[in-house]
Design a protein around this motif. Structure first.
Motif, PDB file in Angstrom:
ATOM      1  N   THR A   1       0.967  -0.980  -0.199  1.00 27.19           N
ATOM      2  CA  THR A   1       0.162   0.351  -0.091  1.00 27.19           C
ATOM      3  C   THR A   1       0.651   0.916  -0.149  1.00 27.19           C
ATOM      4  O   THR A   1       0.150   2.697  -0.440  1.00 27.19           O
ATOM      5  CB  THR A   1      -0.832   0.041   1.088  1.00 27.19           C
ATOM      6  OG1 THR A   1      -0.377   0.078   2.440  1.00 27.19           O
ATOM      7  CG2 THR A   1      -2.019  -1.103   1.029  1.00 27.19           C
ATOM      8  N   VAL A   2       2.133   1.138   0.408  1.00 26.95           N
ATOM      9  CA  VAL A   2       3.266   2.414   0.686  1.00 26.95           C
ATOM     10  C   VAL A   2       3.369   2.657  -0.991  1.00 26.95           C
ATOM     11  O   VAL A   2       4.450   1.912  -1.364  1.00 26.95           O
ATOM     12  CB  VAL A   2       4.029   2.168   1.802  1.00 26.95           C
ATOM     13  CG1 VAL A   2       5.030   3.302   1.843  1.00 26.95           C
ATOM     14  CG2 VAL A   2       3.553   2.049   3.352  1.00 26.95           C
ATOM     15  N   ASP A   3       3.733   4.091  -1.022  1.00 28.18           N
ATOM     16  CA  ASP A   3       4.377   4.119  -2.435  1.00 28.18           C
ATOM     17  C   ASP A   3       5.888   3.509  -1.883  1.00 28.18           C
ATOM     18  O   ASP A   3       6.368   3.921  -1.461  1.00 28.18           O
ATOM     19  CB  ASP A   3       4.300   5.285  -2.317  1.00 28.18           C
ATOM     20  CG  ASP A   3       5.590   5.801  -3.952  1.00 28.18           C
ATOM     21  OD1 ASP A   3       6.577   6.113  -3.869  1.00 28.18           O
ATOM     22  OD2 ASP A   3       4.710   7.568  -4.116  1.00 28.18           O
ATOM     23  N   PRO A   4       7.067   2.539  -2.648  1.00 28.16           N
ATOM     24  CA  PRO A   4       8.107   2.125  -3.193  1.00 28.16           C
ATOM     25  C   PRO A   4       9.088   3.081  -2.616  1.00 28.16           C
ATOM     26  O   PRO A   4      10.478   2.684  -2.103  1.00 28.16           O
ATOM     27  CB  PRO A   4       7.957   1.442  -4.234  1.00 28.16           C
ATOM     28  CG  PRO A   4       7.025   1.350  -4.659  1.00 28.16           C
ATOM     29  CD  PRO A   4       6.156   2.540  -3.833  1.00 28.16           C
ATOM     30  N   PHE A   5       9.386   4.159  -2.913  1.00 24.68           N
ATOM     31  CA  PHE A   5       9.881   5.241  -2.599  1.00 24.68           C
ATOM     32  C   PHE A   5       9.905   6.133  -1.078  1.00 24.68           C
ATOM     33  O   PHE A   5      11.418   6.197  -0.110  1.00 24.68           O
ATOM     34  CB  PHE A   5       9.968   6.759  -2.852  1.00 24.68           C
ATOM     35  CG  PHE A   5      10.580   8.210  -3.339  1.00 24.68           C
ATOM     36  CD1 PHE A   5      11.517   7.878  -3.754  1.00 24.68           C
ATOM     37  CD2 PHE A   5      10.115   8.832  -1.773  1.00 24.68           C
ATOM     38  CE1 PHE A   5      13.134   8.487  -3.611  1.00 24.68           C
ATOM     39  CE2 PHE A   5      11.634   9.701  -2.304  1.00 24.68           C
ATOM     40  CZ  PHE A   5      12.697   9.901  -2.443  1.00 24.68           C
ATOM     41  N   TRP A   6       8.614   5.177  -0.880  1.00 23.50           N
ATOM     42  CA  TRP A   6       8.919   6.139   0.868  1.00 23.50           C
ATOM     43  C   TRP A   6       8.573   4.695   1.274  1.00 23.50           C
ATOM     44  O   TRP A   6       9.084   4.581   2.988  1.00 23.50           O
ATOM     45  CB  TRP A   6       6.977   6.510   1.114  1.00 23.50           C
ATOM     46  CG  TRP A   6       7.239   8.238   0.642  1.00 23.50           C
ATOM     47  CD1 TRP A   6       6.575   8.900  -1.215  1.00 23.50           C
ATOM     48  CD2 TRP A   6       8.359   9.229   0.651  1.00 23.50           C
ATOM     49  NE1 TRP A   6       6.831   9.861  -0.536  1.00 23.50           N
ATOM     50  CE2 TRP A   6       7.773   9.910  -0.139  1.00 23.50           C
ATOM     51  CE3 TRP A   6       9.143   9.607   2.021  1.00 23.50           C
ATOM     52  CZ2 TRP A   6       8.098  11.734   0.248  1.00 23.50           C
ATOM     53  CZ3 TRP A   6       9.823  10.777   1.545  1.00 23.50           C
ATOM     54  CH2 TRP A   6       9.676  11.751   0.661  1.00 23.50           C
ATOM     55  N   TYR A   7       8.592   3.666   1.269  1.00 20.79           N
ATOM     56  CA  TYR A   7       7.924   2.307   2.175  1.00 20.79           C
ATOM     57  C   TYR A   7      10.100   2.094   3.157  1.00 20.79           C
ATOM     58  O   TYR A   7       9.060   2.214   4.506  1.00 20.79           O
ATOM     59  CB  TYR A   7       8.645   1.067   1.584  1.00 20.79           C
ATOM     60  CG  TYR A   7       8.864  -0.359   2.409  1.00 20.79           C
ATOM     61  CD1 TYR A   7       7.219  -0.267   2.678  1.00 20.79           C
ATOM     62  CD2 TYR A   7       9.344  -0.629   3.010  1.00 20.79           C
ATOM     63  CE1 TYR A   7       6.939  -1.411   4.382  1.00 20.79           C
ATOM     64  CE2 TYR A   7       8.869  -1.433   3.388  1.00 20.79           C
ATOM     65  CZ  TYR A   7       8.124  -1.704   4.093  1.00 20.79           C
ATOM     66  OH  TYR A   7       8.140  -3.182   5.035  1.00 20.79           O
ATOM     67  N   ASP A   8      10.543   2.756   2.863  1.00 20.89           N
ATOM     68  CA  ASP A   8      11.940   2.437   3.975  1.00 20.89           C
ATOM     69  C   ASP A   8      11.472   3.482   5.462  1.00 20.89           C
ATOM     70  O   ASP A   8      12.010   3.363   6.059  1.00 20.89           O
ATOM     71  CB  ASP A   8      13.578   2.632   3.274  1.00 20.89           C
ATOM     72  CG  ASP A   8      14.127   1.473   2.664  1.00 20.89           C
ATOM     73  OD1 ASP A   8      13.309  -0.131   2.697  1.00 20.89           O
ATOM     74  OD2 ASP A   8      14.336   1.939   1.640  1.00 20.89           O
ATOM     75  N   GLY A   9      10.857   4.679   4.774  1.00 23.26           N
ATOM     76  CA  GLY A   9      11.584   5.903   5.429  1.00 23.26           C
ATOM     77  C   GLY A   9      10.118   5.512   6.219  1.00 23.26           C
ATOM     78  O   GLY A   9      10.217   6.079   8.105  1.00 23.26           O
ATOM     79  N   VAL A  10       9.281   4.915   6.519  1.00 24.73           N
ATOM     80  CA  VAL A  10       8.092   4.918   6.830  1.00 24.73           C
ATOM     81  C   VAL A  10       8.375   3.607   7.757  1.00 24.73           C
ATOM     82  O   VAL A  10       7.879   3.730   8.909  1.00 24.73           O
ATOM     83  CB  VAL A  10       6.484   4.398   5.656  1.00 24.73           C
ATOM     84  CG1 VAL A  10       5.499   4.359   6.009  1.00 24.73           C
ATOM     85  CG2 VAL A  10       5.717   5.916   5.024  1.00 24.73           C
ATOM     86  N   HIS A  11       8.615   2.864   7.225  1.00 26.89           N
ATOM     87  CA  HIS A  11       8.435   2.075   7.650  1.00 26.89           C
ATOM     88  C   HIS A  11       9.767   1.894   9.105  1.00 26.89           C
ATOM     89  O   HIS A  11      10.013   1.683  10.313  1.00 26.89           O
ATOM     90  CB  HIS A  11       9.731   0.421   7.681  1.00 26.89           C
ATOM     91  CG  HIS A  11       9.666  -1.029   8.178  1.00 26.89           C
ATOM     92  ND1 HIS A  11      10.888  -1.165   8.777  1.00 26.89           N
ATOM     93  CD2 HIS A  11       8.891  -1.411   8.447  1.00 26.89           C
ATOM     94  CE1 HIS A  11      10.520  -2.545   9.419  1.00 26.89           C
ATOM     95  NE2 HIS A  11       9.492  -2.945   9.141  1.00 26.89           N
TER      96      HIS A  11
END
Length: 297
Positions: free
Chosen positions: A90-100
């Motif tokens: 569901t998360v934009d791949p670009f933002w996944y690392d930061g969100v996680h």
């Protein structure tokens, strides 16, 4: 599955010197191959009153960690659709690392304001966007020290997972750290990946064998003397009391009061020994019914 993708951030023999000033703190850093029981071990250690242990936090991605975290916090706080659901699907791949990263920090008991303050502080002190390995470890150190101070514990801990293969790099920056490496039978690791995490785990037994060997073959050879403990997952599950007693005795230099934790292993382990129930955490404390609680220490 991506294996040791973080290796490009680790200092090599040619770039490791001169070293930044080492940290004076004394964390307990846990690691092991994925699906080897590190979560169970971290819950057990976190039940010790002298230690506050957090979940795995992947701090070696993305390249500009500081600004990326700050932007991810803003998106999460605003309920932006690009970070809805907080899963890879569901998360934009670009933002996944930061969100996680931010989500795991919240599981560790750090809120948005905590993270904004710590990230901004480290960026100023290190003079970069938290790009270098040392700067990334500095952020983790600040996070751990904040949690330690708030909890009243003597030490803080964190899961390195597969990064423990580079134990020497962490040992140079944390000369007072102790390392606990949990090792599980490679055949059970392969079965766990293939049966329980097909979306991100190893796809073949051969891949699992190669990945397992990458993690288990090096740490005991390059670990600093007197600061490394290896625990077998099978021993922790089948004989928790003597295994934990050995851990406390071996780790007497940790500055933690001796104790032993009684585990209800049925809470974590299925009959086929290939799965551990994912704990529900509040802060850094497990709230799963029947799990490790103060009364069992």
């Amino acid at each position: 599955m991506t294996r040791l993708r973080m290796s490009r951030h680790f200092p090599t023999e040619n770039t490791a010197m001169p070293l930044p000033n080492p940290f004076s703190t004394s964390p307990v850093l846990l690691g092991g191959e994925n699906r080897s029981g590190a979560t169970l071990l971290s819950i057990v250690l976190d039940s010790h009153l002298d230690l506050v242990a957090g979940p795995e936090i992947d701090f070696l991605e993305p390249p500009n960690l500081g600004p990326h975290i700050l932007s991810a916090i803003d998106l999460l706080a605003a309920g932006d659709s690009r970070v809805a659901g907080m899963t890879k699907n569901t998360v934009d791949p670009f933002w996944y690392d930061g969100v996680h990263f931010v989500v795991q920090c919240r599981r560790f008991g750090l809120d948005f304001d905590d993270m904004r303050g710590l990230v901004s502080k480290v960026m100023v002190e290190m003079g970069d966007d938290i790009v270098s390995f040392a700067a990334r470890c500095c952020l983790i150190n600040e996070m751990g020290e904040l949690r330690r101070a708030r909890s009243g514990a003597r030490r803080w801990g964190l899961k390195l997972q597969r990064k423990i293969a580079h134990i020497d790099a962490f040992a140079r920056l944390w000369p007072r750290a102790h390392f606990v490496h949990i090792v599980r039978d490679g055949r059970d690791v392969a079965a766990s990946h293939l049966k329980t995490v097909p979306d991100w785990g190893y796809r073949t037994v051969a891949d699992a064998a190669r990945g397992w060997l990458e993690v288990v073959s090096q740490p005991h050879r390059i670990a600093p003397p007197g600061r490394y403990l290896e625990v077998r997952y099978e021993d922790l599950v089948t004989s928790p009391r003597p295994t934990l007693a050995r851990a406390w005795i071996t780790s007497a230099c940790l500055g933690m009061r001796p104790c032993c934790v009684t585990l209800n292993t049925s809470t974590y382990c299925s009959n086929n020994r290939t799965a551990i129930r994912r704990p529900r955490l509040r802060g850094s404390r497990c709230t799963e019914a029947g799990s490790v609680v103060t009364s069992k220490i």
